[in-house]
Structure formats: structure tokens, C-alpha cells
Design an enzyme around this catalytic site. Structure first.
Site, PDB file in Angstrom:
ATOM      1  N   SER A 185     -60.255  -1.064  37.691  1.00 49.09           N
ATOM      2  CA  SER A 185     -59.250  -0.567  38.622  1.00 49.09           C
ATOM      3  C   SER A 185     -58.770   0.824  38.172  1.00 49.09           C
ATOM      4  CB  SER A 185     -58.112  -1.582  38.688  1.00 49.09           C
ATOM      5  OG  SER A 185     -57.390  -1.455  39.864  1.00 49.09           O
ATOM      6  N   HIS A 204     -62.766  -7.684  42.631  1.00 46.53           N
ATOM      7  CA  HIS A 204     -62.149  -6.687  41.758  1.00 46.53           C
ATOM      8  C   HIS A 204     -62.508  -6.921  40.276  1.00 46.53           C
ATOM      9  CE1 HIS A 204     -59.555  -3.262  41.785  1.00 46.53           C
ATOM     10  NE2 HIS A 204     -58.584  -3.797  41.089  1.00 46.53           N
ATOM     11  N   ASP A 237     -64.418  -6.538  47.287  1.00 45.64           N
ATOM     12  CA  ASP A 237     -63.180  -5.866  46.880  1.00 45.64           C
ATOM     13  C   ASP A 237     -62.975  -4.631  47.744  1.00 45.64           C
ATOM     14  OD1 ASP A 237     -61.106  -4.600  45.568  1.00 45.64           O
ATOM     15  OD2 ASP A 237     -62.299  -4.048  43.807  1.00 45.64           O
TER      16      ASP A 237
END
Ligand SMILES: *[C@@H]1O[C@H](CO)[C@@H](O)[C@H](O)[C@H]1NC(C)=O
Ligand SMILES: *[C@@H]1O[C@H](CO)[C@@H](O)[C@H](O)[C@H]1NC(C)=O
Ligand SMILES: *[C@@H]1O[C@H](CO)[C@@H](O)[C@H](O)[C@H]1NC(C)=O
Ligand SMILES: *[C@@H]1O[C@H](CO)[C@@H](O)[C@H](O)[C@H]1NC(C)=O
Ligand SMILES: *[C@@H]1O[C@H](CO)[C@@H](O)[C@H](O)[C@H]1NC(C)=O
Ligand SMILES: *[C@@H]1O[C@H](CO)[C@@H](O)[C@H](O)[C@H]1NC(C)=O
Length: 500
Positions: free
Chosen positions: A181, A457, A432
Site C-alpha cells: 500500500s 490488497h 484490489d
């Protein structure tokens, strides 16, 4: 918090982190600076340390050398640091949350450490967790928050890694950085900015192209919508049509009481937008963490939770009120543990608040998002002026929407990185929605995109499980092979610097 346009979501949520790490603080004076962890459930296999870090790396004014205590976690159990070995150091470049949370959700590094005899280091991002430069006052104003930038964070990592290598007499050990991320963005940028400190980067689910107009602004919510559409057309339609019904119900006489009852709210609902945000969050975050196995990253959820939500919606007879259907689906996200007797729908201070990220989104991390007519959310446009007003009101600052692409690039990234840079894995899972802002194509022989159609993710960074599907195992194996290649190359170069 009623936003006129699409919700601006943080990349991740702040977890109410729990860890059983024993802190080794340098001195009693430091203790007062450091927020103590409240709970301690579960033991993480790391020792916590604090490093006196300089507050401002880019200024020579005397107050720039003020220090704060930056937390890092270490596990040297697998490390083989014999002089002939110079075994690698694997570093997690922390993102917007306490570092224990990322350590818990990045089991991949622990899993592969024995194969590489690697030292494991997880560094906490400044202004998160226990790494608060101004203690309780860290978020007080722009005066203190001004030191919360990605460039300062990257410099922290470089300084800390160099110090640690020196202290461990590990100058010859190659460093590989990892992140998921925002942490994945930092890992990739770290490799590009500090190639003399890290030989390679594993950048998972990192939307480094979500800035300016590099990817379409609607791509994120189109991605969320696609996940639900892939499960069933009915599921998608019910969610899409529920927003109007929500507004209509709220506008009726006694509508707010009706919503309070229907959504099992703990307190009478004051604003319909809080209900909208509550639903919105459930659908969006569930898409992000649509993992193939049960997991507890943002919330405890079953395997393939989007499919589960859609089964709930599709399980109702057609005639049933759409709000009942979407409420039941959202309950899966909020109440899979079955522990909630009611929902705290209007609580502003819930863990989704993300103190530090609000500032980052109002300064550098400007990711414009819209909802297209084709998405399952109410259509909306993006107004830079509106976000400017909000940021000015909240923090007294104006965002710099083009700073990230100026500092790190992003436009025509293939052409730039083809001729500059090496040794980066960009991994993404197409379930994601952040993957839409990721690097999805191979750029060169060593800047590699690994794309898993069913991935969510940074699923690749999670601990291996027996019930992992083959595609997850294969993705991790591919990454291990590439990392091994970097380490081998480094050792060859070390032995014979002139060899190609
Ligand atoms: C490092 O991790 C391994 C595997 O989880 C664990 O057995 C060991 O105790 C850890 N070392 C430290 C210092 O926590
Ligand atoms: C390295 O050692 C110095 C001197 O003891 C200490 O101040 C510093 O915090 C250490 N570095 C790290 C990363 O722990
Ligand atoms: C949460 O789940 C439990 C167990 O299924 C249930 O009894 C409870 O009513 C649910 N809470 C809400 C607010 O729906
Ligand atoms: C809001 O939620 C937090 C936990 O997420 C809780 O500590 C706090 O008491 C709640 N506030 C109100 C007003 O209910
Ligand atoms: C979305 O629909 C509205 C109303 O039908 C229309 O005015 C607008 O042009 C559409 N936007 C796009 C991008 O198609
Ligand atoms: C990039 O190249 C690797 C092999 O070098 C391959 O496994 C991978 O599928 C390629 N990625 C894409 C998105 O084509």
C-alpha cells in the site's frame, strides 16, 4: 462528516493495534515522549527498539537537529552475518499505522527469512504508532505536522538503516526493502532515491500512479464496482439503487428514526450521510481485502468476503427492501465476529479516522477520485477547490497536488524507468481497487510487474497458509526467485566489481 463528492479514503485504516512487544527504551526521559501501548494480546517475534532520529533532514537550522524516538522492530534469529556471507537485511518501510500492525500482516518476510538467512527490520513511519515526534502534541497543528512528509520518512529509513548496519558491522549486507500500500509506494521510491542503501524493492499494491491524471479518476471506484459486478449483476444493481432509496427514506417524515432502527444504530442518526459513508466504507474496504482465505486485516472476515456479501444480497427475495439487503451485507464487514449489539454509525472518532493520513492527504497525497455513471456509487466529480477549502479549514494548509509526481515521477513511468532504475517488483491483485493506480506492466528486465487477477490488497505479503490457493503460492515463489537474483548479483559484484 458529510462529503459532497466521493469519499476520500485512506489507503489503510488505523488498526486498534495490539502487540506484546517489549520495548527497550534508551532512557527514562524518552518514556514520556512515547505513547504507551494499552493492550498486549498476542506476541510478535520481534524486539522493539527506539532510534534517536533527526526531526528535519533537509534543513541546517539548529532546531532541525532536534530528535524524536523512532520505533523499529528487529529479529536477528535467522541472520547469518559471517564476513564471508554478508547475508541480507530485509526492511519493511512502515506506512500509516503502528508498525506492529504491519509486522503482523507481512508474514511473508518472516516466512522467507530462513531461506535467505536474513535479518528482519520493520521501521515505523514518523507520526504513527509510538514514533510521535512531539508526543501528544504531534497532531496539534501545521507547526508540528509540517514534519510529516514522505521525503522525511524516506530519509528516516536511510539514516536508521545506515546506523544499524554500522552498529552491527554489517556494511556488506545488502538491503532489500518491502512495503504494501502506501508502504509499497515508499519501498519503490526508496529504491529509486536511495539505490546505494537498498539493492531492490518489493512494492506490493502500491498505487504510485494514482496522482495527477495519470490514471482515470474514476478507476478506483470502477474497480470496487467491478468486484461486485463479477459476483452477480443483481448484487451490483441492488447496491447501485440503494443510495437513492437511502436519501428518499431520510427525507420522509420520521425517516431518520426509521434509518436508526433499520441500521441498528446505537444512537439516533442525525445525518443520512453518515449512513451513506458507513455503507460505502463496508463495500469499498471489503473489495480491498477480498482475500482467498479468512483474514483479519481491517476487520475479521471470511474467505472471499465480496462473494459472501453478494450471497447475502442475492439470498433475499426480489421484493425485499434494498436497504435491508445492503444493511445485511454491510453487517458482514462490521459484525462478522458477531460481537456488536448495535452499530456506532456516527462515531467520528472510530479507528477509520486516520489522524496522520488526513494531513498527508491534505498536503502531498492528493489522489483525485470520482464516481463514474457506470460505478455502483452515486456519480460524482472531483473538485480540487473543494478539497483545498477543506484542507485550509482543517489544517490551515493548501495541498500541493503535483508535488508527488514532481518529486518521484509517475507520468510516462515506463519510458522513464526503462532507462533509469532497476530491481523493483510491483505486485498487484486485480480484485484490489488500488491496483488500478499501480504499475501493471513490465518496464524492463528488472522492473517487474506481477499481476494476480484474483489477488487483493498485498495478499502476497501475508503469512503463508495451508489453504492458500496455488496462484498466491506461485506469486510468492516468483518474488522469492527475483529477490534471490538480486542478492546473488550483489554478491557476485562484491567479489568481482568489474564483472558484468
Ligand atoms: C524471530 O522469529 C522466529 C520465528 O517466528 C522466532 O522463533 C524467534 O523467537 C524470533 N526472534 C526474536 C528475537 O523474537
Ligand atoms: C547505533 O548505536 C548508537 C550508539 O550506541 C545509537 O545511538 C544508535 O541508536 C544505534 N542505532 C540504531 C539503529 O539502533
Ligand atoms: C451481530 O452478530 C450477532 C451474532 O450473529 C447478532 O446477534 C447481532 O444482532 C449482530 N449485531 C447487529 C447490530 O446486527
Ligand atoms: C467512538 O468509538 C471509539 C472506539 O472506536 C470509542 O472509544 C468512543 O468511546 C466512541 N465515542 C462515542 C461518543 O461513542
Ligand atoms: C452521467 O450521467 C449524467 C446524467 O445522465 C450525464 O449528464 C453525464 O454526462 C454522464 N457522465 C458521463 C461521464 O457519462
Ligand atoms: C513480467 O515478467 C515476468 C517474467 O520476467 C512474468 O512472470 C510476468 O508475468 C510479467 N508481467 C506481466 C504483467 O506481463
Amino acid at each position: 462528516m458529510a462529503l459532497a463528492s466521493c469519499l476520500l479514503l485512506p489507503l489503510l485504516l488505523l488498526a486498534t493495534g495490539a502487540s506484546g512487544i517489549v520495548s527497550s527504551l534508551p532512557s527514562a526521559a524518552v518514556q514520556s515522549l512515547v505513547r504507551k501501548r494499552k493492550s498486549s494480546s498476542g506476541q510478535l517475534p520481534f524486539a522493539a527498539h527506539f532510534f534517536p532520529q533527526q526531526i528535519d533532514h533537509f534543513n541546517f537550522r539548529p532546531d532541525s537537529s532536534r530528535v524524536f524516538y523512532q520505533k523499529y522492530l528487529l529479529n536477528a534469529s535467522f541472520w547469518d552475518k559471517g564476513p564471508s556471507h554478508s547475508a541480507p537485511i530485509f526492511v519493511y518501510t512502515g506506512n500509516e499505522g503502528n508498525i506492529e500492525w504491519f509486522a503482523e500482516n507481512t508474514g511473508f518476510m518472516l516466512d522467507i527469512a530462513p531461506r535467505f538467512n536474513a535479518l528482519l527490520l520493520f521501521i515505523e513511519h514518523r507520526f504513527y504508532g509510538d514514533s510521535m515526534p512531539f508526543g501528544k502534541d504531534s497532531y496539534k497543528s501545521a507547526e508540528t505536522l509540517g514534519y510529516l512528509t514522505s521525503t522525511q520518512a524516506l530519509a528516516d529509513y536511510a539514516v536508521l538503516i545506515r546506523s544499524l548496519k554500522q552498529n552491527l558491522s554489517a556494511e556488506a549486507s545488502p538491503v532489500v526493502v518491502y512495503g504494501g500500500s502506501y508502504g509499497g509506494m515508499l519501498a519503490a521510491w526508496f529504491r529509486l532515491k536511495y539505490p546505494h542503501v537498498a539493492i531492490g524493492a518489493v512494492s506490493s499494491s502500491a498505487p504510485i500512479l494514482q496522482f495527477d491524471d495519470i490514471v482515470p479518476w474514476s478507476s478506483f471506484y470502477d474497480g470496487v464496482s467491478q468486484d461486485y459486478k463479477d459476483e452477480s449483476a443483481n448484487c451490483f444493481e441492488v447496491i447501485k439503487e440503494s443510495w437513492d432509496q437511502l436519501m428518499t427514506t431520510a427525507a420522509k417524515k420520521g425517516g431518520m428514526l426509521q434509518l436508526t432502527k433499520k441500521f441498528k444504530a446505537c444512537k439516533t442518526i442525525q445525518s443520512v450521510y453518515s449512513v451513506r459513508d458507513w455503507l460505502w466504507t463496508a463495500f469499498t474496504y471489503t473489495a480491498m481485502v477480498d482475500y482467498p482465505t479468512p483474514a483479519n486485516f481491517l476487520m475479521p472476515l471470511p474467505a472471499y468476503p465480496v462473494k459472501e456479501m453478494c450471497s447475502i444480497i442475492d439470498g433475499f427475495p426480489t421484493g425485499v427492501d434494498k436497504l435491508t439487503k445492503v444493511f445485511s451485507a454491510a453487517s458482514l464487514y462490521y459484525n462478522y465476529s458477531g460481537t456488536h449489539s448495535c452499530f456506532d454509525i456516527e462515531n467520528d472518532s472510530d479507528p477509520h479516522g486516520l489522524n496522520g493520513w488526513g494531513w498527508q492527504a491534505c498536503t502531498e497525497m492528493v489522489m483525485p477520485m470520482t464516481c463514474s455513471n457506470e460505478s455502483m456509487f452515486p456519480p460524482s466529480s472531483y473538485s480540487y477547490e473543494a478539497s483545498e477549502d477543506q484542507c485550509k479549514a482543517k489544517y490551515g494548509v493548501l495541498p500541493r497536488p503535483h508535488w508527488i509526481t514532481t518529486e518521484y515521477g509517475g507520468n510516462r513511468i515506463e519510458l522513464v524507468l526503462k532507462r533509469f532504475g532497476s530491481n523493483i517488483i510491483f505486485s498487484n491483485g486485480m480484485r484490489d481497487p488500488w491496483s488500478r493506480g499501480g504499475v501493471l506492466k513490465n518496464i524492463s528486465s528488472s522492473i517487474i510487474a506481477l499481476v494476480a487477477p484474483l489477488g487483493a490488497h498485498h495478499v502476497d505479503l501475508r503469512f503463508a497458509r495451508k489453504d492458500d490457493p496455488n496462484w498466491v503460492k506461485e506469486q510468492r515463489e516468483a518474488e522469492i526467485k527475483i529477490i534471490q537474483g538480486w542478492v546473488d548479483q550483489y554478491h557476485r559484484d562484491l567479489k568481482e566489481p568489474s564483472r558484468q
